[in-house]
Write an enzyme that holds these catalytic residues in place. Structure first.
Site, PDB file in Angstrom:
ATOM      1  N   ARG A   9       0.545   1.683   1.700  1.00  0.00           N
ATOM      2  CA  ARG A   9       0.321   1.128   0.361  1.00  0.00           C
ATOM      3  C   ARG A   9       1.375   1.644  -0.628  1.00  0.00           C
ATOM      4  O   ARG A   9       1.736   0.951  -1.577  1.00  0.00           O
ATOM      5  CB  ARG A   9      -1.089   1.449  -0.136  1.00  0.00           C
ATOM      6  N   SER A  36      -5.127   1.801  -6.708  1.00  0.00           N
ATOM      7  CA  SER A  36      -5.324   2.032  -5.280  1.00  0.00           C
ATOM      8  C   SER A  36      -4.349   1.244  -4.420  1.00  0.00           C
ATOM      9  O   SER A  36      -3.903   1.721  -3.378  1.00  0.00           O
ATOM     10  CB  SER A  36      -6.754   1.676  -4.874  1.00  0.00           C
ATOM     11  N   GLU A  57     -11.991 -11.868  -7.153  1.00  0.00           N
ATOM     12  CA  GLU A  57     -10.987 -12.178  -6.155  1.00  0.00           C
ATOM     13  C   GLU A  57     -10.691 -13.674  -6.036  1.00  0.00           C
ATOM     14  O   GLU A  57      -9.546 -14.070  -5.794  1.00  0.00           O
ATOM     15  CB  GLU A  57     -11.415 -11.622  -4.793  1.00  0.00           C
ATOM     16  N   PHE A  82     -12.388  -6.790   0.367  1.00  0.00           N
ATOM     17  CA  PHE A  82     -12.727  -7.583  -0.810  1.00  0.00           C
ATOM     18  C   PHE A  82     -11.935  -8.886  -0.860  1.00  0.00           C
ATOM     19  O   PHE A  82     -12.367  -9.858  -1.483  1.00  0.00           O
ATOM     20  CB  PHE A  82     -12.489  -6.789  -2.087  1.00  0.00           C
ATOM     21  N   HIS A 107      -6.394  -0.525   2.268  1.00  0.00           N
ATOM     22  CA  HIS A 107      -7.558   0.256   2.725  1.00  0.00           C
ATOM     23  C   HIS A 107      -8.255  -0.416   3.909  1.00  0.00           C
ATOM     24  O   HIS A 107      -9.477  -0.537   3.955  1.00  0.00           O
ATOM     25  CB  HIS A 107      -8.548   0.466   1.584  1.00  0.00           C
ATOM     26  N   ASP A 115     -15.066   6.149   2.871  1.00  0.00           N
ATOM     27  CA  ASP A 115     -15.678   5.048   2.109  1.00  0.00           C
ATOM     28  C   ASP A 115     -16.747   4.316   2.921  1.00  0.00           C
ATOM     29  O   ASP A 115     -17.562   3.584   2.357  1.00  0.00           O
ATOM     30  CB  ASP A 115     -14.612   4.052   1.661  1.00  0.00           C
ATOM     31  N   ARG A 165      -4.711   3.239   3.473  1.00  0.00           N
ATOM     32  CA  ARG A 165      -4.918   4.193   2.390  1.00  0.00           C
ATOM     33  C   ARG A 165      -4.238   5.541   2.622  1.00  0.00           C
ATOM     34  O   ARG A 165      -3.639   6.101   1.712  1.00  0.00           O
ATOM     35  CB  ARG A 165      -6.438   4.414   2.248  1.00  0.00           C
TER      36      ARG A 165
END
Length: 313
Positions: A9, A36, A57, A82, A107, A115, A165
């Site tokens: 990322r 993030s 989104e 997401f 992620h 998470d 991540r």
């Protein structure tokens, strides 16, 4: 000397910023996760070309489609899991119309760790791979992520780029030549071939070292482009080894393993093993602990390769 580490990322954010400096048509969108996904690097430098869509989104993808229609090159990012909220928009607006929208899902996989399963996308590759016109990419390190961002600016069409991540070792240098659709042989072998993607490239390289102590030599191939798959390379190395292993931080259904199996079943059926999530969700935990528990670590990969090499013999 300790190996340099960086998250993919971070490579995405760095490259997006640099791309923005040289191409005024590049714009960025994010669904309230720019810190993030690292699209915030771009946002700080080019606030007039950055669109924060909030936790919406579908709106992000719809806006990205409109920007693509107007001649811009939109990079739209959020967490991989997401991004699937907007899947119908991606299908009917972006994919169906071959719009030049670059979707980035960060992620991804159980490498996301603590998470937990609600945030660990293990089906995203399968979902995006099933869409016509969609290119599906996953870098194995931050340098490759940077190269992908620039390559996608030259590619005209929709794409999905899968990010992670946590930091992984950097194995490429700035001279690395990345090409969409062409696999990269990182290690030569003869007894088997491991086609790996993303974080599992690193685990596979470590597995190859373990296997060498057992006098087993394996190819390790970085499959950064899952669609279009480098079918010629897959078939060629299957013929040379007659023993194929795929390794990915994703469900074994529909991901890299599925893509390779589909290719070989129609062209060169051979002994094959898919390493990945065995059609189950993981749990919350440290990435290395989760990899060990679910058989994605280097030791587990080496054990599976030994089994299948013996089976071949």
């Amino acid at each position: 000397m300790e190996t340099q580490k960086a998250a993919t990322r971070d490579g995405y954010g760095k490259a997006l910023l640099e791309l923005g400096k040289i191409n005024p048509n590049v714009v960025a969108l994010d669904a309230d996760l720019s810190d993030s996904t690292r699209s915030e690097y771009f946002a700080k430098q080019f606030p007039e070309r950055f669109f924060s869509m909030g936790i919406a989104e579908q709106d992000m993808i719809g806006a990205a489609a409109g920007l693509a229609f107007s001649g811009k090159i939109p990079y739209a990012s959020t967490f991989a899991v997401f991004s699937e909220r907007a899947y119908e928009f991606v299908r009917n607006v972006v994919s169906r119309n071959k719009l030049n929208v670059k979707i980035t899902g960060s992620h991804a996989g159980i490498f996301t760790g603590e998470d937990g399963k609600s945030a660990q996308a293990i089906e995203d590759i399968a979902a995006y791979r099933a869409l016509p016109n969609m290119v599906v990419l996953q870098p194995c390190d931050s340098v490759e992520a940077e190269k992908m961002v620039f390559a996608l600016a030259q590619y005209k069409g929709p794409s999905y780029m899968r990010m992670h991540r946590n930091p992984v070792p950097v194995i490429h240098n700035s001279n690395y030549k990345f090409e969409i659709g062409k696999g990269e042989i990182l290690k030569q072998g003869k007894d088997a071939v491991i086609f790996a993607t993303g974080t599992l490239v690193h685990e596979s390289l470590k597995a190859a070292e373990i296997l060498e102590s057992e006098r087993i030599k394996v190819y390790v191939v970085n499959i950064h482009t899952i669609k279009p798959l480098d079918a010629d390379l897959v078939i060629d190395l299957a013929k040379k080894t007659n023993c194929v292993i795929t390794a990915e931080d994703h469900n074994i259904i529909g991901g890299l393993g599925g893509a390779v199996a589909e290719t070989l079943s129609e062209n060169y059926p051979c002994i094959m093993k898919r390493i990945g999530l065995q059609d189950k969700y993981a749990e919350s935990g440290k990435p290395d602990e989760l990899y060990k528990k679910y058989g994605l670590d280097s030791s587990s990969i080496a054990e599976e390769v030994m089994k299948f090499v013996s089976k071949k013999k």
